[in-house]
Scaffold this motif. Structure first.
Motif, PDB file in Angstrom:
ATOM      1  N   SER A   1       5.845  15.649  39.601  1.00  0.00           N
ATOM      2  CA  SER A   1       7.989  15.829  40.526  1.00  0.00           C
ATOM      3  C   SER A   1       7.567  16.267  41.369  1.00  0.00           C
ATOM      4  O   SER A   1       7.955  17.519  41.857  1.00  0.00           O
ATOM      5  CB  SER A   1       7.960  16.564  38.534  1.00  0.00           C
ATOM      6  OG  SER A   1       9.745  15.977  38.898  1.00  0.00           O
ATOM      7  N   GLU A   2       9.558  15.951  41.040  1.00  0.00           N
ATOM      8  CA  GLU A   2       9.947  16.283  42.746  1.00  0.00           C
ATOM      9  C   GLU A   2      11.699  16.539  42.867  1.00  0.00           C
ATOM     10  O   GLU A   2      12.260  15.763  42.031  1.00  0.00           O
ATOM     11  CB  GLU A   2      10.215  16.212  43.623  1.00  0.00           C
ATOM     12  CG  GLU A   2      10.308  17.124  45.077  1.00  0.00           C
ATOM     13  CD  GLU A   2      10.403  16.171  46.316  1.00  0.00           C
ATOM     14  OE1 GLU A   2      11.165  16.089  47.460  1.00  0.00           O
ATOM     15  OE2 GLU A   2       9.453  14.880  46.699  1.00  0.00           O
ATOM     16  N   TYR A   3      11.386  18.086  42.244  1.00  0.00           N
ATOM     17  CA  TYR A   3      13.133  18.130  41.690  1.00  0.00           C
ATOM     18  C   TYR A   3      14.241  17.953  42.436  1.00  0.00           C
ATOM     19  O   TYR A   3      13.786  17.489  43.829  1.00  0.00           O
ATOM     20  CB  TYR A   3      13.352  19.574  41.880  1.00  0.00           C
ATOM     21  CG  TYR A   3      14.659  20.140  41.040  1.00  0.00           C
ATOM     22  CD1 TYR A   3      14.650  20.550  40.041  1.00  0.00           C
ATOM     23  CD2 TYR A   3      15.697  20.681  41.985  1.00  0.00           C
ATOM     24  CE1 TYR A   3      15.908  20.742  38.980  1.00  0.00           C
ATOM     25  CE2 TYR A   3      16.664  20.838  41.351  1.00  0.00           C
ATOM     26  CZ  TYR A   3      17.415  21.760  39.611  1.00  0.00           C
ATOM     27  OH  TYR A   3      17.957  22.022  38.716  1.00  0.00           O
ATOM     28  N   GLY A   4      15.285  17.009  42.324  1.00  0.00           N
ATOM     29  CA  GLY A   4      15.942  16.296  42.757  1.00  0.00           C
ATOM     30  C   GLY A   4      15.440  14.788  42.665  1.00  0.00           C
ATOM     31  O   GLY A   4      16.568  14.251  43.494  1.00  0.00           O
ATOM     32  N   LYS A   5      14.265  14.366  42.860  1.00  0.00           N
ATOM     33  CA  LYS A   5      14.251  13.123  43.150  1.00  0.00           C
ATOM     34  C   LYS A   5      13.708  11.822  41.914  1.00  0.00           C
ATOM     35  O   LYS A   5      13.342  10.887  42.443  1.00  0.00           O
ATOM     36  CB  LYS A   5      13.115  13.378  44.855  1.00  0.00           C
ATOM     37  CG  LYS A   5      12.608  13.528  45.643  1.00  0.00           C
ATOM     38  CD  LYS A   5      13.328  13.046  47.213  1.00  0.00           C
ATOM     39  CE  LYS A   5      13.912  13.006  48.319  1.00  0.00           C
ATOM     40  NZ  LYS A   5      12.479  13.409  49.543  1.00  0.00           N
ATOM     41  N   GLY A   6      12.570  13.416  40.795  1.00  0.00           N
ATOM     42  CA  GLY A   6      11.884  12.558  40.651  1.00  0.00           C
ATOM     43  C   GLY A   6      10.674  12.764  39.941  1.00  0.00           C
ATOM     44  O   GLY A   6      10.799  13.310  40.546  1.00  0.00           O
ATOM     45  N   THR A   7       9.881  11.487  38.754  1.00  0.00           N
ATOM     46  CA  THR A   7       9.619  11.872  38.135  1.00  0.00           C
ATOM     47  C   THR A   7       8.120  10.731  37.725  1.00  0.00           C
ATOM     48  O   THR A   7       8.560   9.824  38.004  1.00  0.00           O
ATOM     49  CB  THR A   7       9.643  13.017  36.949  1.00  0.00           C
ATOM     50  OG1 THR A   7      10.203  13.690  36.855  1.00  0.00           O
ATOM     51  CG2 THR A   7       8.323  13.209  36.013  1.00  0.00           C
ATOM     52  N   CYS A   8       6.802  10.755  38.309  1.00  0.00           N
ATOM     53  CA  CYS A   8       6.056  10.294  37.255  1.00  0.00           C
ATOM     54  C   CYS A   8       5.058  10.529  36.842  1.00  0.00           C
ATOM     55  O   CYS A   8       4.266  11.324  37.005  1.00  0.00           O
ATOM     56  CB  CYS A   8       4.923   9.916  38.988  1.00  0.00           C
ATOM     57  SG  CYS A   8       4.332   8.424  38.477  1.00  0.00           S
ATOM     58  N   PHE A   9       4.696   9.953  35.170  1.00  0.00           N
ATOM     59  CA  PHE A   9       3.997  10.384  34.660  1.00  0.00           C
ATOM     60  C   PHE A   9       2.869   9.176  34.799  1.00  0.00           C
ATOM     61  O   PHE A   9       3.519   8.561  34.546  1.00  0.00           O
ATOM     62  CB  PHE A   9       4.905  10.351  33.111  1.00  0.00           C
ATOM     63  CG  PHE A   9       4.994  11.637  32.450  1.00  0.00           C
ATOM     64  CD1 PHE A   9       4.398  12.717  32.414  1.00  0.00           C
ATOM     65  CD2 PHE A   9       7.392  12.235  32.512  1.00  0.00           C
ATOM     66  CE1 PHE A   9       5.096  13.884  32.082  1.00  0.00           C
ATOM     67  CE2 PHE A   9       7.500  13.083  32.339  1.00  0.00           C
ATOM     68  CZ  PHE A   9       6.404  14.303  31.698  1.00  0.00           C
ATOM     69  N   SER A  10       1.977   9.256  35.212  1.00  0.00           N
ATOM     70  CA  SER A  10       0.405   9.284  34.466  1.00  0.00           C
ATOM     71  C   SER A  10      -0.219   9.569  33.204  1.00  0.00           C
ATOM     72  O   SER A  10      -1.184  10.317  32.957  1.00  0.00           O
ATOM     73  CB  SER A  10      -0.744   9.127  35.370  1.00  0.00           C
ATOM     74  OG  SER A  10       0.093   9.346  37.059  1.00  0.00           O
ATOM     75  N   ILE A  11      -0.522   8.117  32.297  1.00  0.00           N
ATOM     76  CA  ILE A  11      -1.470   8.197  31.574  1.00  0.00           C
ATOM     77  C   ILE A  11      -2.545   7.732  32.136  1.00  0.00           C
ATOM     78  O   ILE A  11      -2.564   6.735  31.809  1.00  0.00           O
ATOM     79  CB  ILE A  11      -0.871   7.690  30.179  1.00  0.00           C
ATOM     80  CG1 ILE A  11       0.859   7.795  30.080  1.00  0.00           C
ATOM     81  CG2 ILE A  11      -1.427   7.428  28.520  1.00  0.00           C
ATOM     82  CD1 ILE A  11       1.334   6.885  28.820  1.00  0.00           C
TER      83      ILE A  11
END
Ligand code: ADP
Ligand code: MG
Length: 227
Positions: free
Chosen positions: A211-221
């Motif tokens: 995750s990058e603050y202000g940019k977005g997030t990626c969760f990986s299952i």
């Protein structure tokens, strides 16, 4: 013996969660009940409005808590199923689409016929986990954005990436993910990620996050795939 130990641990986990959800739901219900009771008193129209608003707000909170746990709260008997991952992702998308539409979020999920993967677990719990993570992604983008879902497979391991263009998280927030009641939202429960982590752990998988603050997030299952 080992097998049995694992089962006992799981049962304990489930009953612990079931106990904690009833506790969490009871609080707002009690508050709501109190305010509804006071509506019967001789009070001004404005006070009546205020009390009704609080009662409704508390009922909404109870619903939110139940939504985050939903199927998980049921102390289901260990019921291992073969889960078609594509079908469950599609189902979770259907469930969450109204929320996405409300937030102006576009959900992207593409797969080919080759992408048919099967994992072992409880279907409803797996769905709950997907819904919780999709919901967080959408909630991080209040006023439009894209939620992108992708699968990749390598060496009997399936990875499902759920990526948003939302607020992102600070390192401190990332570190606290999955901690019960950790929430940065005004109406958050802080239970969604804890439930999701437990579910995937129960399927012998894991969840990682970038995750990058202000940019977005990626969760990986990450899950072991059935051959
Ligand atoms: P809740 O959604 O009720 O706050 P969760 O356990 O689902 O509880 O999430 C905990 C916290 O983790 C959120 O309040 C938020 O701060 C952070 N979080 C989770 N997913 C995301 C995301 N996709 N983007 C930004 N922050 C997130
Ligand atoms: Mg959540």
């Amino acid at each position: 013996v080992l097998q049995r130990l694992v089962k006992t641990e799981k049962l304990q986990m489930v009953s612990h969660l079931a106990a904690s959800i009833s506790h969490e739901v009871r609080n707002p219900l009690t508050v709501s009940r109190g305010f509804i009771q006071m509506l019967a008193n001789d009070i001004s129209p404005q006070t009546r409005k205020d009390y009704a608003a609080i009662a409704l707000q508390e009922l909404d909170r109870a619903t939110e808590i139940i939504n985050d746990y939903l199927t998980f709260a049921k102390p289901a008997l260990e019921k291992l199923e073969t889960i078609n991952v594509n079908e469950e992702i599609q189902h979770a998308i259907n469930v969450i689409t109204p929320l996405a539409t409300m937030n102006n979020v576009q959900i992207q999920f593409s797969f080919t016929n080759q992408d048919q993967y099967f994992v072992k677990g409880e279907r409803k719990k797996f769905q709950q986990c997907l819904i919780n993570i999709l919901k967080n992604g959408i909630e991080s983008m209040e006023n439009k954005g894209k939620l992108n879902i992708q699968q990749s497979y390598k060496n009997s391991i399936l990875k499902i990436d759920i990526e948003d263009e939302g607020t992102g998280m600070t390192q401190e927030q990332i570190d606290r993910l999955g901690e019960p009641y950790f929430s940065t939202k005004e109406k958050g429960t802080g239970l969604g990620m804890m439930v999701s982590y437990s579910i995937i752990k129960g399927m012998n998988g894991s969840i990682s996050v970038t995750s990058e603050y202000g940019k977005g997030t990626c969760f990986s299952i990450i899950l072991p795939v059935n051959q």
